[in-house]
Design an enzyme around this catalytic site. Structure first.
Site, PDB file in Angstrom:
ATOM      1  N   PHE A  34      -1.823   1.090  18.795  1.00  0.00           N
ATOM      2  CA  PHE A  34      -2.119   0.088  17.851  1.00  0.00           C
ATOM      3  C   PHE A  34      -0.625  -0.344  17.428  1.00  0.00           C
ATOM      4  CE2 PHE A  34      -2.521  -2.164  13.961  1.00  0.00           C
ATOM      5  CZ  PHE A  34      -3.643  -3.176  14.183  1.00  0.00           C
ATOM      6  N   ASP A  35       0.145   0.512  16.925  1.00  0.00           N
ATOM      7  CA  ASP A  35       1.530   0.264  16.410  1.00  0.00           C
ATOM      8  C   ASP A  35       2.506  -0.268  17.532  1.00  0.00           C
ATOM      9  OD1 ASP A  35       0.828   1.210  13.695  1.00  0.00           O
ATOM     10  OD2 ASP A  35       1.499   3.172  14.042  1.00  0.00           O
ATOM     11  N   SER A  80     -21.448 -14.769 -13.872  1.00  0.00           N
ATOM     12  CA  SER A  80     -21.826 -13.182 -14.009  1.00  0.00           C
ATOM     13  C   SER A  80     -23.309 -13.244 -14.064  1.00  0.00           C
ATOM     14  CB  SER A  80     -21.410 -12.934 -15.615  1.00  0.00           C
ATOM     15  OG  SER A  80     -21.417 -13.915 -16.312  1.00  0.00           O
ATOM     16  N   LEU A  81     -23.786 -11.907 -13.971  1.00  0.00           N
ATOM     17  CA  LEU A  81     -25.087 -11.537 -13.810  1.00  0.00           C
ATOM     18  C   LEU A  81     -25.844 -11.176 -15.134  1.00  0.00           C
ATOM     19  CD1 LEU A  81     -25.025  -9.751 -10.301  1.00  0.00           C
ATOM     20  CD2 LEU A  81     -25.851 -12.045 -10.836  1.00  0.00           C
ATOM     21  N   GLU A 110     -29.266  -5.329  -3.070  1.00  0.00           N
ATOM     22  CA  GLU A 110     -28.183  -4.782  -2.694  1.00  0.00           C
ATOM     23  C   GLU A 110     -27.449  -3.884  -3.765  1.00  0.00           C
ATOM     24  OE1 GLU A 110     -25.635  -8.314  -1.573  1.00  0.00           O
ATOM     25  OE2 GLU A 110     -27.578  -9.504  -1.769  1.00  0.00           O
ATOM     26  N   LYS A 112     -24.406  -2.587  -6.074  1.00  0.00           N
ATOM     27  CA  LYS A 112     -23.541  -3.107  -7.113  1.00  0.00           C
ATOM     28  C   LYS A 112     -22.275  -2.594  -7.008  1.00  0.00           C
ATOM     29  CE  LYS A 112     -22.878  -5.636 -11.602  1.00  0.00           C
ATOM     30  NZ  LYS A 112     -21.674  -4.846 -11.924  1.00  0.00           N
ATOM     31  N   ASP A 114     -18.607  -1.359  -7.863  1.00  0.00           N
ATOM     32  CA  ASP A 114     -17.731  -1.510  -9.246  1.00  0.00           C
ATOM     33  C   ASP A 114     -16.403  -1.656  -8.666  1.00  0.00           C
ATOM     34  OD1 ASP A 114     -17.457  -1.982 -11.770  1.00  0.00           O
ATOM     35  OD2 ASP A 114     -17.296   0.305 -12.132  1.00  0.00           O
ATOM     36  N   ARG A 133     -11.774 -13.502  -9.704  1.00  0.00           N
ATOM     37  CA  ARG A 133     -12.882 -14.197 -10.447  1.00  0.00           C
ATOM     38  C   ARG A 133     -12.309 -15.044 -11.816  1.00  0.00           C
ATOM     39  NH1 ARG A 133     -15.926 -13.663 -14.772  1.00  0.00           N
ATOM     40  NH2 ARG A 133     -18.171 -14.566 -14.610  1.00  0.00           N
ATOM     41  N   GLU A 169     -16.192  -7.950  -3.438  1.00  0.00           N
ATOM     42  CA  GLU A 169     -15.591  -6.895  -4.348  1.00  0.00           C
ATOM     43  C   GLU A 169     -14.500  -6.293  -3.697  1.00  0.00           C
ATOM     44  OE1 GLU A 169     -16.341  -5.882  -7.950  1.00  0.00           O
ATOM     45  OE2 GLU A 169     -17.423  -7.792  -7.584  1.00  0.00           O
ATOM     46  N   TYR A 221     -20.789 -10.105  -0.211  1.00  0.00           N
ATOM     47  CA  TYR A 221     -22.119 -10.083  -0.467  1.00  0.00           C
ATOM     48  C   TYR A 221     -22.609 -11.596  -0.638  1.00  0.00           C
ATOM     49  CZ  TYR A 221     -19.906 -10.180  -5.032  1.00  0.00           C
ATOM     50  OH  TYR A 221     -19.323 -10.571  -6.297  1.00  0.00           O
ATOM     51  N   LYS A 284     -31.572 -10.085  -5.680  1.00  0.00           N
ATOM     52  CA  LYS A 284     -31.676 -11.500  -5.766  1.00  0.00           C
ATOM     53  C   LYS A 284     -32.950 -12.346  -5.015  1.00  0.00           C
ATOM     54  CE  LYS A 284     -26.812 -11.241  -4.759  1.00  0.00           C
ATOM     55  NZ  LYS A 284     -25.725 -11.193  -3.643  1.00  0.00           N
ATOM     56  N   LYS A 308     -28.716  -1.879 -13.973  1.00  0.00           N
ATOM     57  CA  LYS A 308     -27.567  -1.118 -14.040  1.00  0.00           C
ATOM     58  C   LYS A 308     -28.275   0.402 -14.284  1.00  0.00           C
ATOM     59  CE  LYS A 308     -23.852  -2.711 -14.680  1.00  0.00           C
ATOM     60  NZ  LYS A 308     -23.107  -3.190 -15.684  1.00  0.00           N
ATOM     61  N   CYS A 402     -11.562  -7.119 -48.239  1.00  0.00           N
ATOM     62  CA  CYS A 402     -10.866  -7.522 -47.028  1.00  0.00           C
ATOM     63  C   CYS A 402      -9.706  -6.317 -46.799  1.00  0.00           C
ATOM     64  CB  CYS A 402     -10.451  -8.843 -46.717  1.00  0.00           C
ATOM     65  SG  CYS A 402      -9.605  -8.980 -45.314  1.00  0.00           S
ATOM     66  N   CYS A 405      -6.390  -8.656 -46.684  1.00  0.00           N
ATOM     67  CA  CYS A 405      -6.049  -9.391 -47.743  1.00  0.00           C
ATOM     68  C   CYS A 405      -6.539  -9.222 -49.287  1.00  0.00           C
ATOM     69  CB  CYS A 405      -6.128 -10.828 -47.693  1.00  0.00           C
ATOM     70  SG  CYS A 405      -7.862 -11.379 -47.583  1.00  0.00           S
ATOM     71  N   CYS A 420     -14.994 -11.941 -44.937  1.00  0.00           N
ATOM     72  CA  CYS A 420     -14.058 -12.163 -45.642  1.00  0.00           C
ATOM     73  C   CYS A 420     -13.831 -13.661 -45.993  1.00  0.00           C
ATOM     74  CB  CYS A 420     -12.374 -11.798 -45.262  1.00  0.00           C
ATOM     75  SG  CYS A 420     -11.013 -12.423 -46.141  1.00  0.00           S
ATOM     76  N   CYS A 426      -5.959 -15.566 -45.287  1.00  0.00           N
ATOM     77  CA  CYS A 426      -5.973 -14.165 -44.558  1.00  0.00           C
ATOM     78  C   CYS A 426      -5.290 -14.322 -43.219  1.00  0.00           C
ATOM     79  CB  CYS A 426      -7.518 -13.742 -44.445  1.00  0.00           C
ATOM     80  SG  CYS A 426      -7.778 -12.141 -43.794  1.00  0.00           S
TER      81      CYS A 426
END
Length: 664
Positions: A34-35, A80-81, A110, A112, A114, A133, A169, A221, A284, A308, A402, A405, A420, A426
């Site tokens: 390949f190289d 987002s979901l 599917e 998820k 990370d 995103r 992802e 996905y 989905k 989750k 506070c 302040c 406050c 402040c």
């Protein structure tokens, strides 16, 4: 064979070998061979620059340096979901779906992964651009870095749509992550903390050659765009595989919540056997027409849900409780913890939310506490280990002044937070409000960051966001770490912000409880800040989705002389505090006060365009038919139960053409 044919032949051969190795995990050539072929192609391309191809396999080694990443608006928003954590959550979600769509509903399950979300745009089969995103509406263009990832096809295979986006992802497999850390330790460098953050950080490296050294992968996905050539999510995944994308094989088509849970339970147990980090399952609605009919909330698609996996928990010592002041004056107690490893990161702090939460958990300094990441993102204390409580432990006394302040705190009836009330005195609140004003989703002022805002306030150069428009280059140049070019960028960024549309200015000025979505609703209804300022609580409540709390907050904001003065200053500086004449020209009140349901497939306009036309003409798009529905716009393939319900309730049913005639 001509030189050009030779070059094209080598490119196609190397693309196929890349695909076999990085997507199919089935190499058909040795690394050495390949190289050799890659070097042959590089030599030919150097000798014949007239045959340059931005998507040549030789460019995967990187070398392009990006000083500043351009901000690009997503053609199709990256939502987002919504999250779920139990079977009951999923059952509730399924009930909502079946109320809103006709016919049998199937689901694609599917994993998820990370990693760092990415949107890839392809035109005529070639990679056009890659965008992070960001905030979902816009992100950073990182095309040069993404091209170095071998599992991202630069040229597609087979049959493909003319133009489309595909979402996925960017992940760092455990094996590659471990190897990277071994090399760093050998070189005497700090190891990386976790694969997800390392993958995300890689996308913003300035030198793409450095990105090329990292064993990143791209798992795809979701395909988005017009005329895609398939009708379901599951078919879309197969289509993506055929085009040459790396699509995980774990996805499964199911037809019930029980089957969804079988999938969830299996992968909750077997996820540790996977080569990548996962934190849950995404479910989905499979049918794309049903997805379109279900639509979106302000933040998430109604047709998808993330389940989750149970959050990881650890115990550690709570060393001290401190208090933060937000831009609205809200006080948030913070638990400062003995550092502890949790879900791949070192956790040192966790939110305690408010006084009620502290009292409910009976949390005290010196306690051993159990910490978990809520949704595996924000650390929170969930319980105290009372068996380890010190004998001299004292109950937590919530502060009364506070911390910034020293003003006496207030707590209104029915409100969980202390505040406050020193709105204009402040410093932390002042800095926070201006930092919100310049933030990406608000005015997005280039050249200005949170630290610079703090410096400008502390140096007495500004005391509110309207003061930004009086700044000069000479005033900001003496600031710490401020050079000639950065001072120019700051002043130019402030000037450019005068073009930001009204709804974002309304969000930026920081009215309590007025987020992005509410700001859009108010801008659309009232058309100008003057009209909003003159509205009563009763007027505001009459606006769709505006409740008592928001209405009272808006009235209170515009009752303040300081706020009114600030808004007048913004007007005088030329900011957009009303909807532009151009935008108003496309809006009418022809459908004002009418609730309209849209269902089926349309010929001359898309469902999205149709919904926008309803809203631009003062109507409200409703997802389900009721006695309050004024009429139903019916397209082809509309579900029979929706039609039957409309007929039973006596709701007027009109065609696409009838609807367009109404707006003439």
């Amino acid at each position: 064979m001509s030189i050009q044919q030779n070059i094209e032949g080598l490119r196609n051969e190397l693309r196929e070998h890349n695909y076999n190795y990085y997507v199919l995990d089935n190499p058909t050539i040795s690394d050495y061979d390949f190289d050799l072929k890659l070097k042959e192609l590089q030599a030919l391309e150097e000798m014949h620059p007239e045959f340059y191809d931005a998507n040549s396999p030789t460019l995967r080694v990187g070398g392009e340096v990006t000083k500043n990443f351009n901000t690009v608006v997503h053609e199709h928003r990256m939502y987002s979901l919504d999250n779920s954590y139990s079977k009951d959550d999923l059952l509730d979600w399924e009930k909502r779906i079946k109320k809103m769509v006709d016919g049998e509903v199937h689901y694609t399950c599917e994993l998820k992964y990370d990693g760092a979300s990415i949107s890839l745009t392809y035109e005529n089969g070639s990679l056009l651009r890659a965008v992070t995103r960001g905030d979902g509406t816009q992100g950073d263009e990182v095309t040069a870095n993404i091209k170095t990832i071998k599992s991202v096809p630069l040229q597609l295979k087979g049959d493909f749509p003319a133009i489309f986006d595909i979402r996925g992802e960017i992940v760092l497999p455990f094996e590659g992550f471990i190897k990277m850390n071994e090399e760093r330790l050998e070189a005497g460098e700090e190891p990386y903390r976790n694969p997800r953050n390392t993958a995300s950080g890689s996308l913003k490296l300035q030198d793409s050659a450095e990105v090329a050294k990292r064993p990143l992968e791209c798992l795809l996905y979701n395909i988005t765009g017009p005329n895609l050539g398939f009708d379901t999510q599951f078919e879309g995944l197969e289509k993506a595989r055929q085009m040459g994308f790396k699509v995980p094989s774990a996805a499964k088509l199911v037809s019930s919540v029980d089957a969804i849970f079988e999938f969830v339970e299996y992968w909750d147990e077997h996820r540790h056997d996977l080569p990548y980090e996962t934190d849950g399952v995404v479910i989905k609605v499979n049918n794309l027409q049903q997805q379109e009919e279900l639509g979106y909330t302000a933040k998430a698609p109604r047709w998808a849900m993330a389940y989750k996996f149970k959050a990881e928990q650890v115990s550690t010592r709570l060393n001290e409780i401190t208090y933060q002041v937000g831009r609205t004056g809200a006080i948030t107690p913070v638990a400062n913890l003995e550092p502890v490893e949790l879900a791949g990161t070192t956790v040192k702090r966790a939110s305690l939310h408010n006084a009620d939460q502290i009292e409910k958990l009976d949390v005290r300094e010196g306690d051993t506490v159990y910490v978990e990441k809520g949704g595996e993102i924000i650390p929170k204390i969930i319980a105290v280990d009372f068996s380890k409580r010190p004998v001299d432990s004292l109950s937590t006394q919530y502060i009364t002044q506070c911390p910034e302040c020293q003003t006496e705190l207030v707590r209104q009836e029915g409100d969980a937070k202390h505040y406050c009330p020193n709105y204009n005195g402040c410093n932390v609140q002042i800095i926070g409000r201006i930092q919100h004003y310049i933030s990406r989703k608000a005015m997005d002022i280039e050249g200005l960051g949170g630290e610079t805002i703090a410096l400008l306030v502390n140096e007495g150069l500004i005391s509110n966001y309207s003061d930004l428009y009086t700044l000069t280059k000479e005033q900001v140049l003496p600031l710490e770490r401020m050079a000639e070019k950065s001072a120019e960028n700051l002043i130019n960024g402030v000037e450019t912000s005068k073009q930001i549309p009204f709804e974002r200015v309304l969000f930026a000025i920081g009215i309590r409880y007025v987020g992005e979505t509410v700001a859009k609703k108010l801008a659309k209804h009232y058309k100008s800040s003057d009209a909003i300022a003159n509205a009563s609580v009763e007027d505001l409540i009459a606006v769709d989705e505006i409740g008592d709390r928001i209405a009272e907050s808006v009235v209170a904001f515009f009752s303040s002389e300081d706020n009114k003065e600030n808004i007048e200053k913004l007007k005088s500086f030329g900011l957009q505090l009303a909807i532009s004449a151009e935008k108003l020209a496309n809006q009418t009140d022809k459908l004002k006060g009418q609730s309209i349901v849209v269902s089926g497939v349309f010929e001359t306009i898309s469902r999205t365009e149709l919904k926008k036309m309803i809203e631009d003409n003062g109507g409200k798009v409703s997802s389900s038919i009721s006695s309050k529905t004024n009429f139903l716009v019916a397209g082809d393939k509309m579900g029979p139960s929706k039609l039957a319900k409309a007929e039973t309730l006596g709701v007027e049913i009109i065609s696409e053409n009838d609807f367009l005639l109404k707006l003439r």
